[in-house]
Design an enzyme around this catalytic site. Structure first.
Site, PDB file in Angstrom:
ATOM      1  CG  HIS A  74      -3.628   3.337   2.240  1.00  0.00           C
ATOM      2  ND1 HIS A  74      -2.895   3.451   1.085  1.00  0.00           N
ATOM      3  CD2 HIS A  74      -3.280   2.130   2.785  1.00  0.00           C
ATOM      4  CE1 HIS A  74      -2.143   2.358   0.920  1.00  0.00           C
ATOM      5  NE2 HIS A  74      -2.362   1.554   1.942  1.00  0.00           N
TER       6      HIS A  74
ATOM      7  NE  ARG B  34      -0.934   4.358  -2.064  1.00  0.00           N
ATOM      8  CZ  ARG B  34      -1.492   3.322  -2.666  1.00  0.00           C
ATOM      9  NH1 ARG B  34      -0.765   2.546  -3.456  1.00  0.00           N
ATOM     10  NH2 ARG B  34      -2.777   3.048  -2.493  1.00  0.00           N
TER      11      ARG B  34
ATOM     12  NE  ARG C 296      -3.543   9.878   1.537  1.00  0.00           N
ATOM     13  CZ  ARG C 296      -4.143  10.563   0.590  1.00  0.00           C
ATOM     14  NH1 ARG C 296      -4.529  11.797   0.808  1.00  0.00           N
ATOM     15  NH2 ARG C 296      -4.344  10.022  -0.597  1.00  0.00           N
ATOM     16  CG  HIS C 297       0.320   7.003   1.175  1.00  0.00           C
ATOM     17  ND1 HIS C 297       0.339   7.842   0.083  1.00  0.00           N
ATOM     18  CD2 HIS C 297      -0.895   6.406   1.164  1.00  0.00           C
ATOM     19  CE1 HIS C 297      -0.802   7.762  -0.563  1.00  0.00           C
ATOM     20  NE2 HIS C 297      -1.584   6.888   0.070  1.00  0.00           N
TER      21      HIS C 297
ATOM     22  CD  GLU D 268      -7.588   4.121   0.686  1.00  0.00           C
ATOM     23  OE1 GLU D 268      -8.451   3.677   1.476  1.00  0.00           O
ATOM     24  OE2 GLU D 268      -7.109   5.268   0.766  1.00  0.00           O
TER      25      GLU D 268
END
Length: 201
Positions: free
Chosen positions: A143, A57, A7-8, A78
């Site tokens: 995400h 991101r 995940r970012h 996302e």
């Protein structure tokens, strides 16, 4: 084949508990530090190739963990949260807690948003397509919702039973391709510097 799901790092909106969906929000300074801390772990796993959501991101997270040339894929974005984009979870819950909890469980859709099943379909299609090309460790920078959708579709773990995925954390899943063995979860929410049980959505 192992899928390395990252995940970012914390974004500027994560820091204030605002839902982002597909809004293109940058990492915060904390998020950059979180991603940097994960790089040694990812380097040690030696991904054979890397793919990433095309949002800023995530692309920056991919670069900071050692995959600046990761292939951007729009379908790894996302889930679209529609009218909830930019709103705080506190405000949404105060307005309609039932709707918020249904969304978190994958059974409800925000006004103007993307249904969970359609979201999970597009994400799963990316992973199945990538699995057709042999690779020992495939890095997927993405995400939190994407990771939950993958765990649901491949491991039958329902969204309501999965805690939010921590920023800049590593989740690893072993895909067994046609040999009769089940797919397996190898690691969840790993962070090299600290545990995080209260990650933001």
């Amino acid at each position: 084949m192992r899928i390395l799901l990252v995940r970012h790092g914390q974004s500027q909106w994560n820091a204030t508990h605002r839902l982002q969906g597909q809004a293109d929000i940058a990492l915060s300074e904390t998020g950059r530090s979180q991603a940097d801390a994960l790089r040694t772990t990812i380097d040690g796993l030696k991904p054979c190739r890397a793919i990433t959501s095309d949002l800023e991101r995530v692309r920056e997270t991919a670069a900071r963990i050692g995959a600046p040339d990761a292939t951007p894929i729009r379908d790894l974005r996302e889930i679209d949260v529609g009218d909830w984009t930019g709103r705080t979870t506190t405000d949404i819950i105060a307005e309609d807690e039932t709707a918020y909890l249904a969304w978190r469980a994958g059974t409800g859709t925000p006004p103007g948003g993307e249904p969970w099943e359609a979201f999970a379909d597009r994400v799963t299609a990316v992973i199945r397509s990538e699995a057709e090309t042999p690779c020992t460790n495939l890095l997927v920078a993405c995400h939190g919702g994407v990771i939950r959708a993958i765990l649901q579709r491949f491991l039958d773990l329902q969204p309501a039973s999965i805690i939010p995925v921590a920023p800049a954390s590593l989740t690893a899943m072993r895909l067994e391709n046609g040999n009769g063995k089940p797919h397996r979860l190898e690691l969840f929410n790993y962070r090299p510097t600290s545990l995080d049980f209260g990650a933001p959505d």
